[in-house]
Design an enzyme around this catalytic site. Structure first.
Site, PDB file in Angstrom:
ATOM      1  N   LYS A   1     -26.647  -4.784   3.208  1.00 12.61           N
ATOM      2  CA  LYS A   1     -25.824  -5.835   3.826  1.00 12.61           C
ATOM      3  C   LYS A   1     -26.111  -7.205   3.226  1.00 12.61           C
ATOM      4  O   LYS A   1     -25.180  -7.967   2.941  1.00 12.61           O
ATOM      5  CB  LYS A   1     -26.052  -5.834   5.337  1.00 12.61           C
ATOM      6  CG  LYS A   1     -25.519  -4.555   5.994  1.00 12.61           C
ATOM      7  CD  LYS A   1     -26.032  -4.426   7.408  1.00 12.61           C
ATOM      8  CE  LYS A   1     -25.488  -3.170   8.090  1.00 12.61           C
ATOM      9  NZ  LYS A   1     -26.197  -2.888   9.357  1.00 12.61           N
TER      10      LYS A   1
ATOM     11  N   GLY B   1     -21.191   0.255  16.245  1.00 10.46           N
ATOM     12  CA  GLY B   1     -20.412   0.863  17.321  1.00 10.46           C
ATOM     13  C   GLY B   1     -19.002   1.099  16.833  1.00 10.46           C
ATOM     14  O   GLY B   1     -18.439   0.273  16.097  1.00 10.46           O
TER      15      GLY B   1
HETATM   16  N1  LIG Z   1     -21.374   4.077  13.287  1.00 10.46           N
HETATM   17  C1  LIG Z   1     -21.329   2.759  13.276  1.00 10.46           C
HETATM   18  O1  LIG Z   1     -21.585   2.089  14.279  1.00 10.46           O
HETATM   19  C2  LIG Z   1     -20.943   2.034  12.012  1.00 10.46           C
HETATM   20  C3  LIG Z   1     -20.782   0.635  12.034  1.00 10.46           C
HETATM   21  C4  LIG Z   1     -20.371  -0.038  10.879  1.00 10.46           C
HETATM   22  C5  LIG Z   1     -20.162   0.679   9.720  1.00 10.46           C
HETATM   23  N2  LIG Z   1     -20.365   2.033   9.709  1.00 10.46           N
HETATM   24  C6  LIG Z   1     -20.094   2.754   8.471  1.00 10.46           C
HETATM   25  O2  LIG Z   1     -18.938   3.545   8.646  1.00 10.46           O
HETATM   26  C7  LIG Z   1     -19.022   4.730   7.867  1.00 10.46           C
HETATM   27  C8  LIG Z   1     -18.849   5.937   8.772  1.00 10.46           C
HETATM   28  O3  LIG Z   1     -19.870   5.935   9.742  1.00 10.46           O
HETATM   29  P1  LIG Z   1     -19.817   6.901  11.023  1.00 10.46           P
HETATM   30  O4  LIG Z   1     -20.916   6.457  11.913  1.00 10.46           O
HETATM   31  O5  LIG Z   1     -18.420   6.968  11.559  1.00 10.46           O
HETATM   32  O6  LIG Z   1     -20.214   8.289  10.322  1.00 10.46           O
HETATM   33  P2  LIG Z   1     -20.050   9.771  10.926  1.00 10.46           P
HETATM   34  O7  LIG Z   1     -19.923   9.717  12.404  1.00 10.46           O
HETATM   35  O8  LIG Z   1     -21.104  10.589  10.301  1.00 10.46           O
HETATM   36  O9  LIG Z   1     -18.619  10.233  10.346  1.00 10.46           O
HETATM   37  C9  LIG Z   1     -18.411  10.555   9.005  1.00 10.46           C
HETATM   38  C10 LIG Z   1     -17.065  11.257   8.883  1.00 10.46           C
HETATM   39  O10 LIG Z   1     -16.803  11.513   7.496  1.00 10.46           O
HETATM   40  C11 LIG Z   1     -16.374  12.876   7.371  1.00 10.46           C
HETATM   41  N3  LIG Z   1     -16.717  13.345   6.035  1.00 10.46           N
HETATM   42  C12 LIG Z   1     -17.936  13.562   5.493  1.00 10.46           C
HETATM   43  N4  LIG Z   1     -17.826  13.981   4.205  1.00 10.46           N
HETATM   44  C13 LIG Z   1     -16.487  14.036   3.951  1.00 10.46           C
HETATM   45  C14 LIG Z   1     -15.710  14.394   2.820  1.00 10.46           C
HETATM   46  N5  LIG Z   1     -16.275  14.803   1.679  1.00 10.46           N
HETATM   47  N6  LIG Z   1     -14.352  14.342   2.901  1.00 10.46           N
HETATM   48  C15 LIG Z   1     -13.757  13.941   4.062  1.00 10.46           C
HETATM   49  N7  LIG Z   1     -14.445  13.583   5.168  1.00 10.46           N
HETATM   50  C16 LIG Z   1     -15.788  13.624   5.107  1.00 10.46           C
HETATM   51  C17 LIG Z   1     -17.096  13.639   8.459  1.00 10.46           C
HETATM   52  O11 LIG Z   1     -16.385  14.821   8.720  1.00 10.46           O
HETATM   53  P3  LIG Z   1     -16.773  15.852   9.912  1.00 10.46           P
HETATM   54  O12 LIG Z   1     -16.504  15.091  11.176  1.00 10.46           O
HETATM   55  O13 LIG Z   1     -15.857  16.973   9.737  1.00 10.46           O
HETATM   56  O14 LIG Z   1     -18.221  16.190   9.732  1.00 10.46           O
HETATM   57  C18 LIG Z   1     -17.003  12.604   9.607  1.00 10.46           C
HETATM   58  O15 LIG Z   1     -15.785  12.740  10.277  1.00 10.46           O
HETATM   59  C19 LIG Z   1     -20.397   4.660   7.161  1.00 10.46           C
HETATM   60  O16 LIG Z   1     -20.223   4.110   5.894  1.00 10.46           O
HETATM   61  C20 LIG Z   1     -21.195   3.707   8.046  1.00 10.46           C
HETATM   62  O17 LIG Z   1     -22.195   3.020   7.326  1.00 10.46           O
HETATM   63  C21 LIG Z   1     -20.728   2.722  10.829  1.00 10.46           C
END
Ligand SMILES: NC(=O)c1ccc[n+]([C@@H]2O[C@H](COP(=O)([O-])OP(=O)(O)OC[C@H]3O[C@@H](n4cnc5c(N)ncnc54)[C@H](OP(=O)(O)O)[C@@H]3O)[C@@H](O)[C@H]2O)c1
Length: 329
Positions: free
Chosen positions: A196, A293
């Site tokens: 970040k 979140g």
């Molecule tokens: N969580 C937070 O609060 C937050 C905040 C800011 C930024 N972020 C960022 O946002 C991004 C996502 O975070 P998240 O927390 O939402 O992650 P997550 O809950 O692990 O979700 C990841 C998603 O990507 C899918 N995926 C993984 N590999 C894939 C592929 N090869 N092709 C298509 N889909 C694929 C997964 O599929 P399945 O569901 O089928 O496993 C899942 O739906 C990250 O870069 C993270 O750093 C997250």
């Protein structure tokens, strides 16, 4: 939408529930396709016909105008976004690791093709810090950025300070409450904060300091005694991402720092994030709010979606010249 986990599902839910999003800018935003990894996993939305495990299909589908990436990690996310740009589709991402490691390359592709690449959601979740730096503060020579940029570690340090608990039990509590990932090593080691602050240093100071060149130290070495001693001296430990600019250089670091109680970031507790921005004309600004979140991050993604799709469209492959702006005749 690429990815339907915490962030992708929150975005999809919002776009389904409120069809008026974007209408103020003349947009009709609808989710056309959703790429996931595990096609049969249960989702909080019911759109079976739209879900695929072939992310390239989404990127290459000519009926899709814009791609939002919420997969995480560098690959395949990076190649998918480059392919989308090549196909003339604006791309929006929440992925700090990707923006910190391949952001310069994707930005270059975006500039050459005139296709927007926006990543407000990648730093500080719902805090609109990127746009503030790029647009509102574009005339300011930012001299210092100091950020509490990781909610998990800030929760742990706040709990250790308030309740006198050990690092281990504060981490266990954070995991129990869903504030820490099952594998929190990127948070604890400071790697997440390095992504970040690397992004912020590039946006605010034009500094190309990739995350692996950021001097980084995490919080696992802090003991209850360190915390007690700090409290006795009216100070608090925070995991700080810092970028400082002089006429000669920019230095970027991530490490636990002792802040006096009066310091503007000392009161930032729990999972809240904050960024202090300093410059000669603005003095000091503080941005604070929910750093993570699904819902807060979806708000940032939607802001980028509306901004990207409200811009004049450019023919794929055509290089856009900057507009000539005459202020005086
Ligand atoms: N969580 C937070 O609060 C937050 C905040 C800011 C930024 N972020 C960022 O946002 C991004 C996502 O975070 P998240 O927390 O939402 O992650 P997550 O809950 O692990 O979700 C990841 C998603 O990507 C899918 N995926 C993984 N590999 C894939 C592929 N090869 N092709 C298509 N889909 C694929 C997964 O599929 P399945 O569901 O089928 O496993 C899942 O739906 C990250 O870069 C993270 O750093 C997250």
């Amino acid at each position: 939408v690429l990815g339907a986990g915490t962030v992708g599902s929150a975005l999809i839910g919002r776009l389904i529930d409120d069809r008026s999003i974007g209408s103020g800018s003349g947009l009709d935003l609808a989710v056309r396709r959703i790429a996931v990894k595990h096609i049969s996993k249960k989702r909080p939305f019911d759109l079976p016909g739209l879900v695929t495990d072939q992310a390239e299909w989404v990127v290459n589908d000519p009926s899709i105008d814009v791609v939002v990436e919420a997969i995480g990690g560098v690959e395949p996310a990076g190649d998918l976004l480059l392919a989308a740009i090549e196909a003339g589709k604006p791309v929006i991402t929440a992925n700090k690791e990707l923006v910190a490691t391949r952001g310069a390359e994707i930005l270059e592709a975006s500039r050459w093709s005139g296709v927007p690449f926006l990543y407000e959601a990648a730093v500080g979740g719902g805090i609109p810090i990127i746009r503030a730096l790029v647009e509102s503060l574009s005339s300011e020579k930012i001299t210092r950025l100091v950020g509490v940029l990781n909610g998990t570690t800030n929760y742990i340090l706040s709990a250790m300070t308030a309740q006198g608990t050990s690092f281990r039990s504060a981490l266990e509590k954070a995991t129990e409450l869903g504030y820490a990932e099952p594998d929190p090593s990127d948070d604890i080691s400071g790697r997440d904060t390095a992504f970040k602050i690397s992004i912020l240093a590039r946006v605010a100071m034009g500094a190309r300091v990739p995350p692996w060149e950021v001097a980084t130290d995490g919080i696992s070495g802090l003991t209850e005694t360190d915390i007690e001693q700090a409290s006795a001296e009216d100070r608090v430990w925070k995991l700080i991402g810092r970028a400082e600019q002089t006429d000669e250089s920019v230095t970027v670091s991530v490490r636990p720092e002792l802040l006096d109680r009066e310091h503007p970031l000392a009161a930032i507790g729990g999972v809240t994030n904050a960024v202090m921005v300093e410059g000669p004309a603005i003095g000091q600004l503080i941005f604070s709010g929910p750093g993570a979140g699904g819902e807060a991050t979806a708000t940032a993604l939607i802001g980028d979606l509306v901004q990207a799709m409200s811009r004049p469209r450019v023919r794929p492959g055509a290089r856009r010249r900057p507009p000539r702006i005459l202020l005086h005749r």
